[in-house]
Design an enzyme around this catalytic site. Sequence first.
Site, PDB file in Angstrom:
ATOM      1  N   ARG A  19       0.857  -1.188   0.000  1.00  0.00           N
ATOM      2  CA  ARG A  19       0.000   0.000   0.000  1.00  0.00           C
ATOM      3  C   ARG A  19       0.895   1.240   0.000  1.00  0.00           C
ATOM      4  O   ARG A  19       2.028   1.174   0.450  1.00  0.00           O
ATOM      5  CB  ARG A  19      -0.884   0.078   1.261  1.00  0.00           C
ATOM      6  CG  ARG A  19      -1.848  -1.051   1.463  1.00  0.00           C
ATOM      7  CD  ARG A  19      -3.149  -0.843   0.669  1.00  0.00           C
ATOM      8  NE  ARG A  19      -4.132  -1.869   0.987  1.00  0.00           N
ATOM      9  CZ  ARG A  19      -4.112  -3.115   0.512  1.00  0.00           C
ATOM     10  NH1 ARG A  19      -3.143  -3.496  -0.288  1.00  0.00           N
ATOM     11  NH2 ARG A  19      -5.050  -3.981   0.844  1.00  0.00           N
ATOM     12  N   ASN A  75      12.058   0.607  13.900  1.00  0.00           N
ATOM     13  CA  ASN A  75      11.149   1.535  13.233  1.00  0.00           C
ATOM     14  C   ASN A  75       9.836   1.421  13.998  1.00  0.00           C
ATOM     15  O   ASN A  75       9.047   0.514  13.747  1.00  0.00           O
ATOM     16  CB  ASN A  75      10.950   1.174  11.764  1.00  0.00           C
ATOM     17  CG  ASN A  75      10.042   2.188  11.073  1.00  0.00           C
ATOM     18  OD1 ASN A  75       9.384   3.006  11.742  1.00  0.00           O
ATOM     19  ND2 ASN A  75       9.992   2.156   9.752  1.00  0.00           N
ATOM     20  N   HIS A  81       5.678   8.610  17.610  1.00  0.00           N
ATOM     21  CA  HIS A  81       5.162   9.943  17.937  1.00  0.00           C
ATOM     22  C   HIS A  81       4.247   9.938  19.162  1.00  0.00           C
ATOM     23  O   HIS A  81       3.783  10.993  19.580  1.00  0.00           O
ATOM     24  CB  HIS A  81       4.398  10.503  16.723  1.00  0.00           C
ATOM     25  CG  HIS A  81       5.084  10.232  15.421  1.00  0.00           C
ATOM     26  ND1 HIS A  81       6.321  10.750  15.118  1.00  0.00           N
ATOM     27  CD2 HIS A  81       4.734   9.464  14.351  1.00  0.00           C
ATOM     28  CE1 HIS A  81       6.701  10.325  13.910  1.00  0.00           C
ATOM     29  NE2 HIS A  81       5.746   9.531  13.435  1.00  0.00           N
ATOM     30  N   ASP A  88      10.300   4.458  27.578  1.00  0.00           N
ATOM     31  CA  ASP A  88      10.673   3.951  28.904  1.00  0.00           C
ATOM     32  C   ASP A  88      11.354   2.586  28.789  1.00  0.00           C
ATOM     33  O   ASP A  88      12.351   2.317  29.469  1.00  0.00           O
ATOM     34  CB  ASP A  88       9.440   3.844  29.810  1.00  0.00           C
ATOM     35  CG  ASP A  88       8.984   5.195  30.359  1.00  0.00           C
ATOM     36  OD1 ASP A  88       9.746   6.177  30.256  1.00  0.00           O
ATOM     37  OD2 ASP A  88       7.860   5.265  30.875  1.00  0.00           O
ATOM     38  N   ILE A 102      11.497   5.022   7.211  1.00  0.00           N
ATOM     39  CA  ILE A 102      11.628   4.853   5.761  1.00  0.00           C
ATOM     40  C   ILE A 102      11.458   6.210   5.069  1.00  0.00           C
ATOM     41  O   ILE A 102      12.229   6.579   4.188  1.00  0.00           O
ATOM     42  CB  ILE A 102      10.564   3.850   5.265  1.00  0.00           C
ATOM     43  CG1 ILE A 102      10.797   2.484   5.922  1.00  0.00           C
ATOM     44  CG2 ILE A 102      10.559   3.751   3.748  1.00  0.00           C
ATOM     45  CD1 ILE A 102       9.598   1.540   5.840  1.00  0.00           C
ATOM     46  N   SER A 103      10.430   6.932   5.473  1.00  0.00           N
ATOM     47  CA  SER A 103      10.170   8.246   4.878  1.00  0.00           C
ATOM     48  C   SER A 103      10.926   9.321   5.660  1.00  0.00           C
ATOM     49  O   SER A 103      11.369   9.084   6.790  1.00  0.00           O
ATOM     50  CB  SER A 103       8.664   8.547   4.909  1.00  0.00           C
ATOM     51  OG  SER A 103       8.203   8.618   6.251  1.00  0.00           O
ATOM     52  N   ARG A 112       4.521  14.366  12.800  1.00  0.00           N
ATOM     53  CA  ARG A 112       5.561  13.338  12.649  1.00  0.00           C
ATOM     54  C   ARG A 112       6.952  13.882  12.997  1.00  0.00           C
ATOM     55  O   ARG A 112       7.934  13.151  12.933  1.00  0.00           O
ATOM     56  CB  ARG A 112       5.580  12.798  11.211  1.00  0.00           C
ATOM     57  CG  ARG A 112       4.329  12.053  10.837  1.00  0.00           C
ATOM     58  CD  ARG A 112       4.449  11.428   9.452  1.00  0.00           C
ATOM     59  NE  ARG A 112       3.136  11.231   8.877  1.00  0.00           N
ATOM     60  CZ  ARG A 112       2.349  10.169   9.099  1.00  0.00           C
ATOM     61  NH1 ARG A 112       2.755   9.205   9.881  1.00  0.00           N
ATOM     62  NH2 ARG A 112       1.157  10.078   8.537  1.00  0.00           N
TER      63      ARG A 112
END
Length: 149
Positions: A19, A75, A81, A88, A102-103, A112
């Site tokens: 996607r 990741n 966010h 923790d 990735i972005s 973000r």
Amino acid sequence: MSRLVYILNGPNLNLLGKRQPEIYGHVTLADVEAECRALASELKLEIKFYQSNREYEVIDWIHAAREDAAGIVINPAAFTHTSLAILDALNTFEGAVIEVHISNVHKREAFRHHSYVSLRADGVIAGCGTQGYALGLRRAGQIIDGKAA
Ligand code: CA2
């Protein structure tokens, strides 16, 4: 001394390559895992590669890494966010932590731009596509080997 690195992936990354290719590309998470396994073998590292849509599973893997790992490449996806709980958990881990996106999150929406995980990460890679995982693993290996400049 452990040469094990956990590579952890947060929610929706199971859809990678399936996607929104305009943002995340065409490479699947299985392709990323294969690339990381090949690199790990070259660097004489071991990896455990996981993805979950559940925050507690990511936390449980970080706890497991405390027992047997020298590094974590993570990741956290949208948990980046939002998750003080993942921060923790990472703060209890003593090895190398590399955060991968990735972005380029800084080119995207303002929500973000903030990362809880960056408060712990030894390095952050964003906007290098799925190549960021290999870069992150390489960097974790250098830290483990005491060769990080
Ligand atoms: O750029 C990244 O790697 C992100 O961590 C990806 C997260 C996003 O919430 C972060 O802000 C940046 C989203 C992961 C969703 O992954 C998908 C992959 C393919 C298709 C749909 C979602």
